[in-house]
Structures are given as structure tokens and as C-alpha cells.
Design a protein around this motif. Structure first.
Motif, PDB file in Angstrom:
ATOM      1  N   PHE A  52       0.832  -1.209   0.000  1.00 47.36           N
ATOM      2  CA  PHE A  52       0.000   0.000   0.000  1.00 47.36           C
ATOM      3  C   PHE A  52       0.864   1.256   0.000  1.00 47.36           C
ATOM      4  O   PHE A  52       0.620   2.200  -0.773  1.00 47.36           O
ATOM      5  CB  PHE A  52      -0.923  -0.016   1.218  1.00 47.36           C
ATOM      6  CG  PHE A  52      -1.470   1.335   1.592  1.00 47.36           C
ATOM      7  CD1 PHE A  52      -2.521   1.889   0.883  1.00 47.36           C
ATOM      8  CD2 PHE A  52      -0.925   2.054   2.653  1.00 47.36           C
ATOM      9  CE1 PHE A  52      -3.029   3.139   1.219  1.00 47.36           C
ATOM     10  CE2 PHE A  52      -1.422   3.291   2.993  1.00 47.36           C
ATOM     11  CZ  PHE A  52      -2.476   3.847   2.275  1.00 47.36           C
ATOM     12  N   LEU A  53       1.872   1.296   0.861  1.00 41.82           N
ATOM     13  CA  LEU A  53       2.743   2.470   0.930  1.00 41.82           C
ATOM     14  C   LEU A  53       3.525   2.658  -0.363  1.00 41.82           C
ATOM     15  O   LEU A  53       3.705   3.791  -0.837  1.00 41.82           O
ATOM     16  CB  LEU A  53       3.694   2.344   2.120  1.00 41.82           C
ATOM     17  CG  LEU A  53       3.049   2.403   3.506  1.00 41.82           C
ATOM     18  CD1 LEU A  53       4.079   2.148   4.589  1.00 41.82           C
ATOM     19  CD2 LEU A  53       2.353   3.745   3.719  1.00 41.82           C
ATOM     20  N   GLU A  54       3.996   1.569  -0.939  1.00 41.61           N
ATOM     21  CA  GLU A  54       4.728   1.669  -2.205  1.00 41.61           C
ATOM     22  C   GLU A  54       3.837   2.217  -3.310  1.00 41.61           C
ATOM     23  O   GLU A  54       4.256   3.074  -4.100  1.00 41.61           O
ATOM     24  CB  GLU A  54       5.286   0.302  -2.594  1.00 41.61           C
ATOM     25  CG  GLU A  54       6.416  -0.180  -1.690  1.00 41.61           C
ATOM     26  CD  GLU A  54       6.906  -1.563  -2.082  1.00 41.61           C
ATOM     27  OE1 GLU A  54       6.310  -2.162  -3.016  1.00 41.61           O
ATOM     28  OE2 GLU A  54       7.882  -2.039  -1.479  1.00 41.61           O
ATOM     29  N   GLN A  55       2.598   1.716  -3.382  1.00 40.91           N
ATOM     30  CA  GLN A  55       1.675   2.189  -4.411  1.00 40.91           C
ATOM     31  C   GLN A  55       1.251   3.631  -4.158  1.00 40.91           C
ATOM     32  O   GLN A  55       1.121   4.423  -5.107  1.00 40.91           O
ATOM     33  CB  GLN A  55       0.448   1.277  -4.476  1.00 40.91           C
ATOM     34  CG  GLN A  55       0.741  -0.122  -4.969  1.00 40.91           C
ATOM     35  CD  GLN A  55       1.362  -0.122  -6.352  1.00 40.91           C
ATOM     36  OE1 GLN A  55       0.970   0.643  -7.230  1.00 40.91           O
ATOM     37  NE2 GLN A  55       2.361  -0.982  -6.543  1.00 40.91           N
ATOM     38  N   ALA A  56       1.041   3.997  -2.898  1.00 39.28           N
ATOM     39  CA  ALA A  56       0.661   5.374  -2.582  1.00 39.28           C
ATOM     40  C   ALA A  56       1.787   6.341  -2.951  1.00 39.28           C
ATOM     41  O   ALA A  56       1.527   7.419  -3.522  1.00 39.28           O
ATOM     42  CB  ALA A  56       0.320   5.499  -1.096  1.00 39.28           C
ATOM     43  N   TRP A  57       3.015   5.964  -2.659  1.00 35.80           N
ATOM     44  CA  TRP A  57       4.149   6.817  -3.019  1.00 35.80           C
ATOM     45  C   TRP A  57       4.301   6.891  -4.536  1.00 35.80           C
ATOM     46  O   TRP A  57       4.592   7.954  -5.093  1.00 35.80           O
ATOM     47  CB  TRP A  57       5.422   6.296  -2.382  1.00 35.80           C
ATOM     48  CG  TRP A  57       6.659   6.976  -2.873  1.00 35.80           C
ATOM     49  CD1 TRP A  57       7.713   6.415  -3.532  1.00 35.80           C
ATOM     50  CD2 TRP A  57       6.981   8.365  -2.745  1.00 35.80           C
ATOM     51  NE1 TRP A  57       8.662   7.355  -3.832  1.00 35.80           N
ATOM     52  CE2 TRP A  57       8.231   8.577  -3.362  1.00 35.80           C
ATOM     53  CE3 TRP A  57       6.313   9.456  -2.178  1.00 35.80           C
ATOM     54  CZ2 TRP A  57       8.830   9.815  -3.426  1.00 35.80           C
ATOM     55  CZ3 TRP A  57       6.913  10.707  -2.250  1.00 35.80           C
ATOM     56  CH2 TRP A  57       8.157  10.869  -2.861  1.00 35.80           C
ATOM     57  N   PHE A  58       4.097   5.754  -5.220  1.00 37.63           N
ATOM     58  CA  PHE A  58       4.166   5.737  -6.681  1.00 37.63           C
ATOM     59  C   PHE A  58       3.111   6.671  -7.288  1.00 37.63           C
ATOM     60  O   PHE A  58       3.410   7.466  -8.190  1.00 37.63           O
ATOM     61  CB  PHE A  58       3.959   4.307  -7.183  1.00 37.63           C
ATOM     62  CG  PHE A  58       3.720   4.202  -8.662  1.00 37.63           C
ATOM     63  CD1 PHE A  58       4.764   4.358  -9.558  1.00 37.63           C
ATOM     64  CD2 PHE A  58       2.452   3.941  -9.156  1.00 37.63           C
ATOM     65  CE1 PHE A  58       4.541   4.272 -10.936  1.00 37.63           C
ATOM     66  CE2 PHE A  58       2.226   3.843 -10.511  1.00 37.63           C
ATOM     67  CZ  PHE A  58       3.271   4.004 -11.411  1.00 37.63           C
ATOM     68  N   MET A  59       1.886   6.599  -6.797  1.00 34.31           N
ATOM     69  CA  MET A  59       0.817   7.460  -7.315  1.00 34.31           C
ATOM     70  C   MET A  59       1.100   8.920  -7.026  1.00 34.31           C
ATOM     71  O   MET A  59       0.883   9.792  -7.879  1.00 34.31           O
ATOM     72  CB  MET A  59      -0.521   7.051  -6.706  1.00 34.31           C
ATOM     73  CG  MET A  59      -0.988   5.676  -7.086  1.00 34.31           C
ATOM     74  SD  MET A  59      -2.524   5.220  -6.237  1.00 34.31           S
ATOM     75  CE  MET A  59      -2.680   3.498  -6.733  1.00 34.31           C
ATOM     76  N   THR A  60       1.582   9.210  -5.825  1.00 30.01           N
ATOM     77  CA  THR A  60       1.899  10.595  -5.466  1.00 30.01           C
ATOM     78  C   THR A  60       3.017  11.136  -6.342  1.00 30.01           C
ATOM     79  O   THR A  60       2.948  12.276  -6.830  1.00 30.01           O
ATOM     80  CB  THR A  60       2.293  10.681  -3.986  1.00 30.01           C
ATOM     81  OG1 THR A  60       1.243  10.141  -3.185  1.00 30.01           O
ATOM     82  CG2 THR A  60       2.553  12.118  -3.582  1.00 30.01           C
ATOM     83  N   ARG A  61       4.042  10.314  -6.542  1.00 30.29           N
ATOM     84  CA  ARG A  61       5.174  10.741  -7.366  1.00 30.29           C
ATOM     85  C   ARG A  61       4.760  10.987  -8.813  1.00 30.29           C
ATOM     86  O   ARG A  61       5.257  11.920  -9.458  1.00 30.29           O
ATOM     87  CB  ARG A  61       6.261   9.663  -7.291  1.00 30.29           C
ATOM     88  CG  ARG A  61       7.516   9.965  -8.063  1.00 30.29           C
ATOM     89  CD  ARG A  61       8.658   9.077  -7.567  1.00 30.29           C
ATOM     90  NE  ARG A  61       8.199   7.723  -7.309  1.00 30.29           N
ATOM     91  CZ  ARG A  61       8.166   6.763  -8.245  1.00 30.29           C
ATOM     92  NH1 ARG A  61       8.540   7.033  -9.475  1.00 30.29           N
ATOM     93  NH2 ARG A  61       7.766   5.539  -7.932  1.00 30.29           N
TER      94      ARG A  61
END
Length: 273
Positions: A52-61
């Protein structure tokens, strides 16, 4: 009607309609499965928070910089157009209400939906499509892992959270831009601008905007994951899946936005100054 008298193209139209209904049904099934998996895993303490954190950071980036670059010009356009019309009809004192509420209810969620569909959705679909054509998703199924639980559920939760945060960024950037243009040019005083906004706005407007953004993120993720997991035919198939994902997401989000807005206007009493 016999086959000999059937109009040309009827079979093609019927085939496309059947394919569209099957796709719609498959997306509903995927969305229900992933949502149930996410809720159950969170309650049982088995949710993949690292994914979840990896995907959230990916989407934010992927989406944060485009969000800023779109929100500021959007705020300029809305402020200029609203200010010009308000000046023509002698309602400059209500510029803050029209500009702020318009951005909050409609502008920010729509910009967020376009970014979620265009930037985040396309990147997500491409990533899952690459995994699908390389048979990594099939390997997960062979090992007994459900892609809806391992791949889709974390992305749905991440998209809902990121969508809500991006909506705040768009709303703040656009509203601050409108304030600076209208107040900075001397068309309206700061007190009148803010006073009209606070007189007509209500907390439900913010709830509507955040709810729209979260719903748009959810729907865009379902569409992107479905298209990515159904990709086939190598790199060309992935490119076709991304194209279909973006087009379908924009259409669906536009229709859903109209439906949600109309329901809000009908069900929620509007504030009168």
C-alpha cells in the motif's frame, strides 16, 4: 427477422454491446472482490501495508507535479472568467462565493479525476499489463495467490487515499490563485471575497469534493487494474490496454460526476446567505 433480411452491421453492434456488458460485469466483480479482500484483510491485520505504501508513493510521485501544473492554470481560468461575468452583471461582491464553491464542488474533483485516470491510471495499467504479458500474474495464480487480493486491493486503498489528498491540493491551489487574482487586481476587497465564500459555502461542500475524489480514485483504479490484468499480445496489447483504460475512465468518471452532483443538489439543502 431472418439472417438474409438482417440489416448490415446489426451483428457487429450486438457483438460490441455484449462485449461491453461482459467488461462492465467483470469490472464489477473485480471491484467487489478487491474491496472485500481489502476490508477483511485490514480487519484481520493481514493487509499488505508495505505494498500500500509503495503504491501510494508511486501514485503521489506520478501525479503530484501534474496536479500543481494543472491546478494553477485552472484557477487562473476560473478566476478570470468568473470575475469578468460578475463585473458585467454588477455582482463583484459575490465573486468569492462563485469562484470558491465552483472550484470546491466541481473543479477540484474533476481535475483530480482526470489526473487519476490519465497519469495514475495509465501508469498502473501499464505496470499490471507488463506483469500480465510476462505471465507473472499467471505464476501468482499457480502459487495460489489471488491477484485481486495481492495486486488490486492495495492499489484501491492507495488510490482512495491519494485521490483525497490530491483533491485538497487542487482545491487549495485553485482557490488561492483565484483569491490572488481577484483581490490582487483590486476588483474586490479581501473581506468581501472571503465573506461571500463563507456565507454560501457549507461543510457538506468539502465532504462532496472529498467523496467525489475518493470515488473517482476507486473507479479509475478498478478500470486500470481490469484492463491491465486482461492485457494480451505483447507490448502492443499493453499499449492498447492503456489507451482503453484512459478513454473508458474519462467517460465513466464524467458520467458518475454528473450523477453524484445531481444527487447532491437534490438531497442536500443549499445554504442561503
Amino acid at each position: 427477422m431472418s439472417t438474409s433480411t438482417r440489416l448490415p452491421g446489426v451483428d457487429a453492434v450486438r457483438g460490441k454491446a455484449d462485449a461491453g456488458l461482459k467488461t462492465f460485469g467483470a469490472m464489477i466483480v473485480l471491484g467487489i472482490q478487491a474491496t472485500v479482500f481489502a476490508i477483511v484483510d485490514i480487519l484481520r491485520g493481514r493487509f499488505p501495508w508495505r505494498e500500500f505504501l509503495e503504491q501510494a508513493w508511486f501514485m503521489t510521485r506520478v501525479a503530484f507535479l501534474p496536479t500543481i501544473l494543472v491546478a494553477i492554470p485552472f484557477g487562473v481560468i476560473v478566476a478570470v472568467q468568473v470575475g469578468a461575468v460578475a463585473e458585467q452583471i454588477g455582482a463583484v461582491s459575490f465573486t468569492g462565493a462563485v469562484n470558491g464553491i465552483g472550484v470546491l464542488r466541481q473543479g477540484a474533483p474533476l481535475v483530480t479525476s482526470l489526473l487519476m485516470a490519465g497519469a495514475v491510471g495509465s501508469a498502473m495499467c501499464a505496470a499490471l499489463g507488463s506483469m500480465t504479458v510476462r505471465e507473472e500474474v499467471d505464476a501468482m495464480r499457480v502459487m495460489g495467490l489471488n491477484p485481486a487480493r495481492r495486486l488490486v486491493a492495495p492499489r484501491i486503498v492507495a488510490a482512495v487515499v491519494v485521490g483525497a489528498l490530491l483533491n485538497v491540493v487542487v482545491a487549495v491551489a485553485a482557490m488561492v490563485t483565484g483569491y490572488m487574482l481577484n483581490v490582487g487586481t483590486g476588483k474586490v476587497s479581501s473581506g468581501a471575497y472571503l465573506g461571500s465564500f463563507t456565507s454560501f459555502s457549507q461543510p457538506s461542500d468539502l465532504m462532496l469534493a472529498e467523496g467525489k475524489a475518493m470515488l473517482f480514485g476507486y473507479l479509475a483504479t478498478i478500470i486500470a487494474c481490469h484492463k491491465g490484468l486482461r492485457a494480451s499480445g505483447g507490448p502492443k496489447g499493453v499499449a492498447d490496454a492503456v489507451n482503453e483504460c484512459v478513454v473508458l475512465s474519462v467517460i465513466v468518471l464524467a458520467v458518475v460526476n454528473v450523477a453524484v452532483t445531481q444527487a447532491y443538489v437534490v438531497l442536500v439543502p443549499q445554504r442561503v446567505a
